[in-house]
Design a protein around this motif. Sequence first.
Motif, mmCIF file in Angstrom:
data_model
loop_
_atom_site.group_PDB
_atom_site.id
_atom_site.type_symbol
_atom_site.label_atom_id
_atom_site.label_comp_id
_atom_site.label_asym_id
_atom_site.label_seq_id
_atom_site.Cartn_x
_atom_site.Cartn_y
_atom_site.Cartn_z
ATOM 1 N N ARG A 27 -1.408 -29.570 -2.968
ATOM 2 C CA ARG A 27 -0.382 -30.354 -3.673
ATOM 3 C C ARG A 27 -0.204 -29.848 -5.096
ATOM 4 O O ARG A 27 0.918 -29.749 -5.591
ATOM 5 N N LEU A 28 -1.312 -29.530 -5.751
ATOM 6 C CA LEU A 28 -1.226 -28.999 -7.110
ATOM 7 C C LEU A 28 -0.542 -27.639 -7.124
ATOM 8 O O LEU A 28 0.229 -27.326 -8.043
ATOM 9 N N MET A 29 -0.815 -26.824 -6.105
ATOM 10 C CA MET A 29 -0.159 -25.518 -6.037
ATOM 11 C C MET A 29 1.341 -25.670 -5.810
ATOM 12 O O MET A 29 2.150 -24.967 -6.435
ATOM 13 N N VAL A 30 1.742 -26.586 -4.939
ATOM 14 C CA VAL A 30 3.167 -26.842 -4.701
ATOM 15 C C VAL A 30 3.820 -27.354 -5.989
ATOM 16 O O VAL A 30 4.921 -26.915 -6.357
ATOM 17 N N ALA A 31 3.156 -28.250 -6.688
ATOM 18 C CA ALA A 31 3.706 -28.779 -7.947
ATOM 19 C C ALA A 31 3.822 -27.670 -8.986
ATOM 20 O O ALA A 31 4.826 -27.586 -9.712
ATOM 21 N N GLY A 32 2.821 -26.801 -9.067
ATOM 22 C CA GLY A 32 2.861 -25.690 -10.011
ATOM 23 C C GLY A 32 3.992 -24.725 -9.708
ATOM 24 O O GLY A 32 4.708 -24.280 -10.610
ATOM 25 N N LEU A 33 4.180 -24.397 -8.408
ATOM 26 C CA LEU A 33 5.287 -23.516 -8.022
ATOM 27 C C LEU A 33 6.642 -24.161 -8.316
ATOM 28 O O LEU A 33 7.580 -23.484 -8.744
ATOM 29 N N TRP A 34 6.726 -25.458 -8.095
ATOM 30 C CA TRP A 34 7.977 -26.161 -8.381
ATOM 31 C C TRP A 34 8.300 -26.120 -9.877
ATOM 32 O O TRP A 34 9.438 -25.852 -10.265
ATOM 33 N N ILE A 35 7.309 -26.352 -10.714
ATOM 34 C CA ILE A 35 7.506 -26.327 -12.165
ATOM 35 C C ILE A 35 7.862 -24.928 -12.636
ATOM 36 O O ILE A 35 8.751 -24.749 -13.479
ATOM 37 N N LEU A 36 7.199 -23.902 -12.081
ATOM 38 C CA LEU A 36 7.525 -22.521 -12.444
ATOM 39 C C LEU A 36 8.954 -22.149 -12.032
ATOM 40 O O LEU A 36 9.649 -21.444 -12.767
ATOM 41 N N SER A 37 9.393 -22.640 -10.881
ATOM 42 C CA SER A 37 10.764 -22.351 -10.459
ATOM 43 C C SER A 37 11.779 -23.056 -11.365
ATOM 44 O O SER A 37 12.829 -22.488 -11.675
ATOM 45 N N ILE A 38 11.476 -24.248 -11.828
ATOM 46 C CA ILE A 38 12.357 -24.948 -12.767
ATOM 47 C C ILE A 38 12.434 -24.191 -14.088
ATOM 48 O O ILE A 38 13.518 -24.013 -14.662
ATOM 49 N N ILE A 39 11.306 -23.701 -14.565
ATOM 50 C CA ILE A 39 11.289 -22.926 -15.808
ATOM 51 C C ILE A 39 12.076 -21.631 -15.640
ATOM 52 O O ILE A 39 12.827 -21.227 -16.531
ATOM 53 N N TYR A 40 11.952 -20.986 -14.496
ATOM 54 C CA TYR A 40 12.692 -19.750 -14.236
ATOM 55 C C TYR A 40 14.203 -19.986 -14.259
ATOM 56 O O TYR A 40 14.961 -19.240 -14.898
ATOM 57 N N VAL A 41 14.654 -21.032 -13.587
ATOM 58 C CA VAL A 41 16.087 -21.334 -13.567
ATOM 59 C C VAL A 41 16.575 -21.702 -14.960
ATOM 60 O O VAL A 41 17.658 -21.275 -15.385
ATOM 61 N N TYR A 42 15.777 -22.445 -15.694
ATOM 62 C CA TYR A 42 16.139 -22.802 -17.074
ATOM 63 C C TYR A 42 16.289 -21.543 -17.920
ATOM 64 O O TYR A 42 17.259 -21.403 -18.672
ATOM 65 N N ARG A 43 15.340 -20.614 -17.816
ATOM 66 C CA ARG A 43 15.401 -19.385 -18.605
ATOM 67 C C ARG A 43 16.584 -18.499 -18.191
ATOM 68 O O ARG A 43 17.150 -17.803 -19.016
ATOM 69 N N CYS A 44 16.948 -18.531 -16.923
ATOM 70 C CA CYS A 44 18.092 -17.735 -16.470
ATOM 71 C C CYS A 44 19.406 -18.229 -17.066
ATOM 72 O O CYS A 44 20.285 -17.431 -17.391
ATOM 73 N N PHE A 45 19.543 -19.519 -17.203
ATOM 74 C CA PHE A 45 20.818 -20.089 -17.639
ATOM 75 C C PHE A 45 20.785 -20.647 -19.057
ATOM 76 O O PHE A 45 21.702 -21.368 -19.458
ATOM 77 N N ILE A 46 19.762 -20.312 -19.835
ATOM 78 C CA ILE A 46 19.685 -20.800 -21.215
ATOM 79 C C ILE A 46 20.831 -20.277 -22.095
ATOM 80 O O ILE A 46 21.293 -20.989 -22.978
ATOM 81 N N PRO A 47 21.356 -19.061 -21.872
ATOM 82 C CA PRO A 47 22.495 -18.638 -22.696
ATOM 83 C C PRO A 47 23.737 -19.504 -22.503
ATOM 84 O O PRO A 47 24.510 -19.698 -23.429
ATOM 85 N N ILE A 48 23.934 -20.022 -21.320
ATOM 86 C CA ILE A 48 25.078 -20.915 -21.090
ATOM 87 C C ILE A 48 24.827 -22.271 -21.744
ATOM 88 O O ILE A 48 25.700 -22.845 -22.376
ATOM 89 N N THR A 49 23.612 -22.751 -21.607
ATOM 90 C CA THR A 49 23.290 -24.075 -22.127
ATOM 91 C C THR A 49 23.345 -24.129 -23.644
ATOM 92 O O THR A 49 23.914 -25.062 -24.214
ATOM 93 N N TYR A 50 22.771 -23.147 -24.313
ATOM 94 C CA TYR A 50 22.657 -23.183 -25.767
ATOM 95 C C TYR A 50 23.508 -22.129 -26.473
ATOM 96 O O TYR A 50 23.322 -21.878 -27.656
ATOM 97 N N ALA A 51 24.421 -21.498 -25.761
ATOM 98 C CA ALA A 51 25.337 -20.502 -26.314
ATOM 99 C C ALA A 51 24.599 -19.391 -27.044
ATOM 100 O O ALA A 51 24.942 -19.017 -28.156
ATOM 101 N N GLU A 52 23.578 -18.871 -26.414
ATOM 102 C CA GLU A 52 22.831 -17.752 -26.977
ATOM 103 C C GLU A 52 23.484 -16.436 -26.551
ATOM 104 O O GLU A 52 24.295 -16.415 -25.629
ATOM 105 N N PRO A 53 23.129 -15.335 -27.211
ATOM 106 C CA PRO A 53 23.706 -14.039 -26.830
ATOM 107 C C PRO A 53 23.383 -13.687 -25.379
ATOM 108 O O PRO A 53 22.277 -13.909 -24.899
ATOM 109 N N TRP A 54 24.388 -13.120 -24.722
ATOM 110 C CA TRP A 54 24.257 -12.758 -23.313
ATOM 111 C C TRP A 54 25.121 -11.544 -23.076
ATOM 112 O O TRP A 54 26.177 -11.386 -23.685
ATOM 113 N N THR A 55 24.722 -10.677 -22.185
ATOM 114 C CA THR A 55 25.523 -9.500 -21.880
ATOM 115 C C THR A 55 26.351 -9.746 -20.621
ATOM 116 O O THR A 55 26.064 -10.658 -19.845
#
Length: 143
Positions: A27-55
């Motif tokens: 259960r802890l491993m599933v929760a950890g993978l879920w949190i890591l996937s949320i962080i990954y998606v957040y980092r992928c789309f942070i330029p859209i969210t906060y209008a940061e530089p993007w190519t």
Amino acid sequence: MPALYFSILLFAVGFDLFTIRLMSRKRLMVAGLWILSIIYVYRCFIPITYAEPWTQSLCEKAKWRSTWDFNCAEYHHDIESYNIKKPLIIEGIDKMKSVVSSYWANYPAEVAGVVNIVSDAINVPNNQQSENIEQVDFTTGTQ
């Protein structure tokens, strides 16, 4: 805001419902993978969210579905194009100075002189200030 609270509570209940049969370690491993996937998606789309530089190439890679309609033409071809040196001038301070000076310019010089005379005439030492203050009841207005 209530929708956010509800979604957080619903996620916790749903996670518990789907992982109740797993051992604690899994259960802890599933929760950890879920949190890591949320962080990954957040980092992928942070330029859209906060209008940061993007190519443009990163924008095209972020289109996970063909139906997503990002306007990637708005972005530069490389990150170095965003490094525009801006002067460190705070416009608010200059505006505040002009507002204060125009406010005091409307009053005659005698007003400032009277204020200084009154404030100079009050000469109470710091240790006696608390002793000379009278107690006033603000509800009745009596001393």
